[in-house]
Scaffold this active site. Structure first.
Site, mmCIF file in Angstrom:
data_model
loop_
_atom_site.group_PDB
_atom_site.id
_atom_site.type_symbol
_atom_site.label_atom_id
_atom_site.label_comp_id
_atom_site.label_asym_id
_atom_site.label_seq_id
_atom_site.Cartn_x
_atom_site.Cartn_y
_atom_site.Cartn_z
ATOM 1 N N LYS A 107 -43.552 -8.292 -42.255
ATOM 2 C CA LYS A 107 -42.303 -7.516 -42.245
ATOM 3 C C LYS A 107 -41.599 -7.663 -43.595
ATOM 4 C CE LYS A 107 -39.908 -11.404 -40.045
ATOM 5 N NZ LYS A 107 -39.293 -11.887 -38.793
ATOM 6 N N TYR A 121 -19.958 -15.995 -67.529
ATOM 7 C CA TYR A 121 -18.773 -15.570 -66.784
ATOM 8 C C TYR A 121 -18.073 -16.761 -66.149
ATOM 9 C CZ TYR A 121 -20.176 -10.642 -66.987
ATOM 10 O OH TYR A 121 -20.499 -9.381 -67.395
HETATM 11 C C1 LIG Z 1 -40.144 -13.027 -38.598
HETATM 12 C C2 LIG Z 1 -40.766 -13.393 -37.305
HETATM 13 C C3 LIG Z 1 -41.796 -14.343 -37.270
HETATM 14 C C4 LIG Z 1 -42.249 -15.109 -38.486
HETATM 15 O O1 LIG Z 1 -41.337 -16.140 -38.755
HETATM 16 P P1 LIG Z 1 -41.607 -17.234 -39.880
HETATM 17 O O2 LIG Z 1 -40.503 -18.195 -39.707
HETATM 18 O O3 LIG Z 1 -41.546 -16.538 -41.189
HETATM 19 O O4 LIG Z 1 -42.942 -17.805 -39.593
HETATM 20 C C5 LIG Z 1 -42.395 -14.593 -36.052
HETATM 21 N N1 LIG Z 1 -41.993 -13.961 -34.921
HETATM 22 C C6 LIG Z 1 -40.989 -13.059 -34.929
HETATM 23 C C7 LIG Z 1 -40.585 -12.416 -33.658
HETATM 24 C C8 LIG Z 1 -40.346 -12.754 -36.110
HETATM 25 O O5 LIG Z 1 -39.346 -11.867 -36.109
#
Ligand SMILES: *Cc1c(COP(=O)(O)O)cnc(C)c1O
Length: 391
Positions: free
Chosen positions: A54, A279
């Site tokens: 994702k 800054y």
């Molecule tokens: C993002 C996600 C993961 C992966 O999580 P990590 O902590 O990056 O391993 C697994 N399951 C679901 C439902 C997620 O949304």
């Protein structure tokens, strides 16, 4: 010529990390107390890995990650568009939409592309009931075991499961698996015991694949990942080389960083003791010193919250930020690197630089956020066995 900044992505490191996770699972399968945390005492069966890609594969680029995770059993993402891109990239294996479909009009595309959907809300079931589908949709019924974000409460499970079974009879739903997501797999030891118990009690004797573990759960509670005949884990961050746990880096688990962020020195300022930098004049020189100005700022995805003292490396030498991160530039102390010159590469995180987990900690965040925030304007180079190829 583009601005002198680049993210170097290693597909080799991705595939290495995937094999590290497989090794964890294999080891757990051989451990005597494989059925734990309230799981039924069946003999442990196969564990499959959904590589989570994702958020543009945690900032790495979807197609690049699909190549790097070619040996995964499945890919998990959020968006229908991402699943279509995965198919276009030639991925033949399973695809999971972690939050399932969002609109009934997407269902034909899901079915056509053999996408598995999480089902976390009665509204999704209603959409399925109202639809006509060319082929059955495989689903994972999501149970809320305490995160209180997505999923059916245990007392709603029976009704949801029956509704899906009725849809199965009508040929709209294919296989039904069961999933949950832990709120605290990275927290105190044992924090998953109660939710895992709830999960197994809720699923009871129902037959089907199960899916519980994110990175933290795979690394810390691998027994949970081998505790059923058909178990699917969902690691994300660890496949990109980072640790899901505070105060550790991915290296401690044998993981390799998959993204290196580098930018060149644009300028060098010789400043006098008492002069300040950047800054807000937040950094004041305690001595006469050299300040390196680096072509990377928060508009590239580098966190503005990173304070003076955050590690950065020049020519393999460790030094640190001096002054506030601005939009297009940041400034570093060059005293540890007297031979540094304009044009030299500075590594902000990654190989031959500080670990991204250390940079994230210094900035008060987690590597997830840094990786996902890599800006579009940063040119990405994909590394094939050590050779860098521009994308
Ligand atoms: C993002 C996600 C993961 C992966 O999580 P990590 O902590 O990056 O391993 C697994 N399951 C679901 C439902 C997620 O949304």
């Amino acid at each position: 010529m583009p601005r002198p900044i680049r993210a170097v992505i290693s597909q080799q490191a991705m595939s290495h990390n995937l094999s590290v996770i497989r090794q964890y699972l294999d080891n757990a399968r051989q451990a005597p107390e494989a059925a734990a945390h309230g799981a039924p005492a069946t003999s442990p069966g196969a564990t499959h890995i959904w590589a989570v890609i994702k958020a543009n594969a945690y900032g790495h680029g979807l197609e690049t990650a699909i190549g790097g995770f070619a040996q995964a059993d499945g890919l998990a993402m959020l968006d229908l568009q991402e699943t279509l891109r995965a198919r276009q990239a030639g991925w033949q294996g399973p695809l999971l939409m972690l939050e399932g479909f969002f609109e009934a009009q997407d269902l034909p595309e899901l079915v056509k592309n053999r996408v598995v959907s999480s089902i976390h809300h009665p509204e999704q079931i209603r959409m399925l009931q109202a639809s006509t589908l060319a082929a059955p949709l495989d689903v994972f019924l999501k149970i809320n075991t305490g995160m209180n974000r997505l999923g059916f409460a245990p007392q709603q499970f029976g009704e949801a499961h029956q509704a899906l079974q009725a849809l199965q009879q009508q040929g709209k739903v294919g296989r039904i698996g069961f999933m949950t997501h832990f709120a605290d797999a990275d927290g105190a030891h044992g924090a998953v015991d109660a939710p895992a118990q709830v999960f197994h009690e809720t699923v009871g004797q129902c037959q089907g694949s199960i899916s519980l573990c994110n990175s933290a759960a795979v690394l810390r509670y691998p027994q949970l990942a081998v505790s059923a005949a058909d178990n699917w884990v969902r690691p994300g961050i660890c496949l990109y080389g980072s640790s899901p746990f505070a105060n550790t880096t991915g290296e401690e688990f044998g993981l390799r960083q998959t993204m290196t962020l580098q930018a060149r020195l644009l300028s060098i300022q010789n400043i006098k003791q008492g002069q300040s930098v950047g800054y807000g004049s937040t950094y004041t020189a305690a001595r006469d010193m050299r300040i390196g100005v680096v072509a990377c700022g928060y508009a590239d995805g580098y966190p503005r919250s990173a304070p003076s003292g955050t590690p950065a490396w020049v020519n393999g030498v460790a030094t640190q930020l001096a002054g506030r991160v601005s939009m297009d530039m940041l400034t570093i102390d060059l005293d540890p690197v007297p031979d540094a010159a304009v044009g030299d590469w500075v590594t902000l995180w990654g190989n031959e630089g500080p670990h991204i987990d250390e940079v994230a900690a210094a900035a008060g965040t987690i590597a997830y956020e840094l990786l996902c925030a890599l800006a579009q304007r940063v040119p990405v180079h994909v590394e094939y066995s050590g050779e860098v190829v521009e994308k």
